[in-house]
Design a protein around this motif. Structure first.
Motif, PDB file in Angstrom:
ATOM      1  N   GLY A   1      54.830 -17.220 -29.618  1.00 24.85           N
ATOM      2  CA  GLY A   1      54.120 -17.081 -30.889  1.00 24.85           C
ATOM      3  C   GLY A   1      52.729 -17.672 -30.779  1.00 24.85           C
ATOM      4  N   VAL A   2      52.659 -18.877 -30.213  1.00 25.00           N
ATOM      5  CA  VAL A   2      51.369 -19.557 -30.065  1.00 25.00           C
ATOM      6  C   VAL A   2      50.458 -18.767 -29.120  1.00 25.00           C
ATOM      7  CG1 VAL A   2      50.271 -21.662 -29.212  1.00 25.00           C
ATOM      8  CG2 VAL A   2      52.373 -21.812 -30.551  1.00 25.00           C
ATOM      9  N   LEU A   3      51.034 -18.287 -28.004  1.00 25.97           N
ATOM     10  CA  LEU A   3      50.256 -17.511 -27.030  1.00 25.97           C
ATOM     11  C   LEU A   3      49.646 -16.263 -27.668  1.00 25.97           C
ATOM     12  CD1 LEU A   3      52.109 -17.348 -23.605  1.00 25.97           C
ATOM     13  CD2 LEU A   3      49.711 -17.862 -24.030  1.00 25.97           C
ATOM     14  N   CYS A   4      50.450 -15.592 -28.491  1.00 29.07           N
ATOM     15  CA  CYS A   4      49.961 -14.348 -29.098  1.00 29.07           C
ATOM     16  C   CYS A   4      48.837 -14.627 -30.083  1.00 29.07           C
ATOM     17  CB  CYS A   4      51.096 -13.595 -29.783  1.00 29.07           C
ATOM     18  SG  CYS A   4      52.284 -12.951 -28.606  1.00 29.07           S
ATOM     19  N   ILE A   5      48.940 -15.750 -30.794  1.00 27.54           N
ATOM     20  CA  ILE A   5      47.847 -16.100 -31.712  1.00 27.54           C
ATOM     21  C   ILE A   5      46.570 -16.336 -30.893  1.00 27.54           C
ATOM     22  CG2 ILE A   5      47.007 -17.760 -33.423  1.00 27.54           C
ATOM     23  CD1 ILE A   5      49.903 -18.189 -34.280  1.00 27.54           C
ATOM     24  N   GLY A   6      46.738 -16.974 -29.718  1.00 30.56           N
ATOM     25  CA  GLY A   6      45.592 -17.180 -28.838  1.00 30.56           C
ATOM     26  C   GLY A   6      45.011 -15.850 -28.370  1.00 30.56           C
ATOM     27  N   MET A   7      45.907 -14.910 -28.045  1.00 26.39           N
ATOM     28  CA  MET A   7      45.481 -13.594 -27.580  1.00 26.39           C
ATOM     29  C   MET A   7      44.669 -12.880 -28.643  1.00 26.39           C
ATOM     30  SD  MET A   7      45.386 -11.883 -25.024  1.00 26.39           S
ATOM     31  CE  MET A   7      44.512 -10.423 -25.481  1.00 26.39           C
ATOM     32  N   ALA A   8      45.019 -13.139 -29.918  1.00 23.57           N
ATOM     33  CA  ALA A   8      44.293 -12.489 -31.009  1.00 23.57           C
ATOM     34  C   ALA A   8      42.807 -12.851 -30.930  1.00 23.57           C
ATOM     35  CB  ALA A   8      44.877 -12.917 -32.342  1.00 23.57           C
ATOM     36  N   GLY A   9      42.537 -14.067 -30.475  1.00 22.20           N
ATOM     37  CA  GLY A   9      41.144 -14.483 -30.313  1.00 22.20           C
ATOM     38  C   GLY A   9      40.442 -13.603 -29.292  1.00 22.20           C
TER      39      GLY A   9
END
Length: 614
Positions: free
Chosen positions: A393-401
């Protein structure tokens, strides 16, 4: 349309309430399932829903998981710019469901695996499995980043909702109900979110139909604007959207999603029986069609409303993906709560996708990377699954950046699925359909397919195809009467540059690389290229490295007994054999007249009964 409608793009309290409600219901479902299932949780239950789901919720969930915000925002924009022929996806969906239910589903279902990549180890070797898993993880994180970022961007620009607030709230809610509730929570929230998506679409469509004075007006506007370009059977593979690119390219892209993508396979394998699983695929077809139809029609509404004044060329929205939210704020802004509903629709599209991706990532990591190398108790594995959900979940939020740096959204997504999913589809096809494919062939096929599709995909990013190949349709601005508030002198002479592709294309004409044609291949063909190269290279290498000597267990291959056709044939054969009876005299008469003799029929049956009894 007066200028003040532009300025009124902000959310009312009612809109925030509707949006928050949607997030709350989703979170509540996760809590509910965590509470009801708290007694017996193995990692298998958490990731597979205890293999007891029925066809209906699974089919709706299958539909919702890849019909993300990208569908809600990008399909209408695609129709607005390139015409309604993306409606041909309806055909490719049918072929995909047939192939999935007849080829991939039976093999995965009878092996009862949690991760589709387990199959690669059973059929080939550990290295193939790891490579497949890594590709899947990369593909999914990239995709999920875009899916979280896309709606946040579009909605932020138009409705004034805070961009990163939106990204982070989406990510947090999703991660929460995945981590807490597992697959059951994902499936049931998907069902709810699919409802929200369709309602959002319907609200916009109904409002536009009322504004424009009926469905016929909208269709005739689209006809006059050349948007109903269904008869485009040009076989040139460099053209962006034609009948062939959409049906063939779409077939490969969606097969790699439905046939082998962990997020989808995980769902239909969690059905009670294989019949439920097959049914869920066919019911999901209806869902896919209804959303495709809504999004294509919404694109036609978009064109009908803005046919004389295109908000994109005039700079009112900065990207085509923002046209839909702009239309909502423009036509429904005075109805409190409705824009909120549309935003909720775009977001629930994202939430359902992100949650299924997170769940699939957790499943794959636990099954393919952690389990084989450690001996933990089921309880520990269940906790690790939850930990992985949180981490991804955290990784995907980072990917959104990172996604904030990419171009057109729909194209980016299909390209990612094409470049990484194509070769993977080829790999599984080799395993399931080619008995003499061995692990050397499989690995070399996968790698070469990947290299070629990456080469085309990256080339296409550097040398975008010329506008005469992608053929965006004309957009008019002659009907604009703005008195814009934010000191923007709008005169017909200083048009903001239309999409950059026209300006960049002229640069390349002089220094056109030798492979320019190869690079300007339609983005829908990235997937077929990866698949076909993987299969061909895989077969050739297998044959040269002694693949024909292989003895494969029948359960790892597709056997004729696995297909529905075989059952229908058997059924038919039994009927015919029964009618023929034992007398040859009768066989002849049957052929000519096709009548059956009831008394004969009964005696025949009694005979078999008699002979069976001891």
């Amino acid at each position: 349309m007066s200028g003040d409608s532009v300025a009124s793009g902000s959310f009312a309290a009612a809109d925030y309430v509707v949006f928050a409600l949607m997030l709350l219901v989703s979170a509540a479902v996760g809590v509910y399932y965590a509470w009801t299932d708290r007694g017996h949780r193995s990692s298998g239950d958490f990731l597979m829903g205890g293999r007891a789901l029925t066809a209906l919720p699974v089919s709706l969930s299958l539909t919702a998981s890849f019909m993300s915000a990208i569908t809600v925002l990008s399909n209408p924009a695609e129709v607005y710019r390139y015409g309604a022929n993306i409606g041909f996806y309806a055909l490719s969906y049918v072929m995909v469901m047939l192939v999935t239910s007849e080829v991939f589903l039976p093999v995965f279902y009878k092996l009862a695996i949690t991760s589709t990549y387990e199959y690669l180890e059973l059929r080939f070797n550990r290295a193939t499995r790891l490579l497949g898993t890594v590709l899947f993880i990369v593909q999914t994180i990239l995709y999920t980043g875009i899916v979280i970022y896309a709606p946040a961007l579009a909605l932020n620009q138009v409705t004034g909702m805070d961009l990163w607030g939106a990204v982070i709230s989406t990510g947090v809610v999703c991660t929460f109900y995945c981590t807490v509730g597992g697959l059951k929570a994902v499936v049931w929230t998907d069902v709810f979110q699919l409802g929200v998506m369709l309602t959002g679409f319907l609200a916009v469509i109904i409002r536009c139909v009322i504004l424009q004075g009926g469905v016929i007006t909208i269709i005739s506007d689209s006809q006059q604007g050349g948007r109903l370009n269904f008869w485009d059977f040009d076989t040139n593979p460099l053209r962006r959207n034609t009948f062939w690119t959409i049906t063939i390219g779409g077939f490969f892209v969606w097969s790699s999603i439905y046939g082998i993508n962990q997020a989808q396979v995980q769902r239909y394998i969690s059905c009670k029986t294989i019949t439920h699983a097959r049914l869920s695929l066919y019911i999901n077809l209806i869902g896919l069609w209804s959303i495709l139809l809504s999004s294509v029609f919404a694109g036609m509404c978009l064109y009908s409303v803005y046919k004389h004044c295109d908000p994109w060329t005039t700079g009112l929205v900065s990207a085509p993906d923002q046209l839909m939210p702009y239309l909502v704020m423009d036509t429904l802004g005075n109805y409190p709560g409705i824009p909120g509903l549309f935003v909720a629709a775009a977001y629930s599209g994202s939430l359902s996708t992100v949650s299924s991706s997170i769940n699939a990532l957790a499943a794959v990591t636990v099954e393919d990377i952690i389990k084989p190398y450690s001996n933990m108790s089921p309880k520990q594995l269940s906790w690790i699954s939850k930990g992985m959900s949180l981490l991804y979940g955290v990784l995907c939020i980072g990917m959104a950046g990172l996604a904030s740096l990419m171009g057109g959204i729909l194209q980016a997504v299909i390209s990612i699925f094409g470049i990484l999913g194509g070769p993977l589809l080829g790999l599984f096809t080799l395993g399931i359909l080619c008995p003499f494919a061995n692990s050397k062939g499989a690995l070399s096929g996968l790698v070469s397919g990947l290299v070629v599709s990456l080469w085309v995909g990256i080339g296409a990013q550097i040398y975008p195809p010329l506008p005469e190949l992608s053929r965006p349709l004309s957009l008019a601005t002659d009907g604009c009467n703005f008195t814009m508030t934010d000191n923007f002198n709008w005169t017909s002479t200083s048009l903001p540059t239309q999409p950059s592709s026209t300006s960049t294309a002229s640069v390349y004409i002089d220094s056109k690389p030798v492979l320019a044609d190869w690079y300007s291949l339609s983005y829908l063909y990235f997937s077929p290229i990866g698949t076909i190269i993987a299969v061909i290279v895989g077969l050739v290498v297998s044959l040269f490295t002694g693949g024909w000597k292989l003895k494969i267990e029948s359960k790892l291959m597709l056997t004729k007994e696995d297909t529905s056709l075989y059952y229908l044939f058997q059924l038919f054969k039994d009927r015919v054999m029964r009618r023929r009876g034992k007398l040859d005299l009768k066989r002849d008469r049957d052929k000519k007249f096709g009548n059956n003799n009831p008394s004969f029929y009964d005696i025949d049956l009694d005979l078999t009964k008699g002979s069976v009894s001891p």
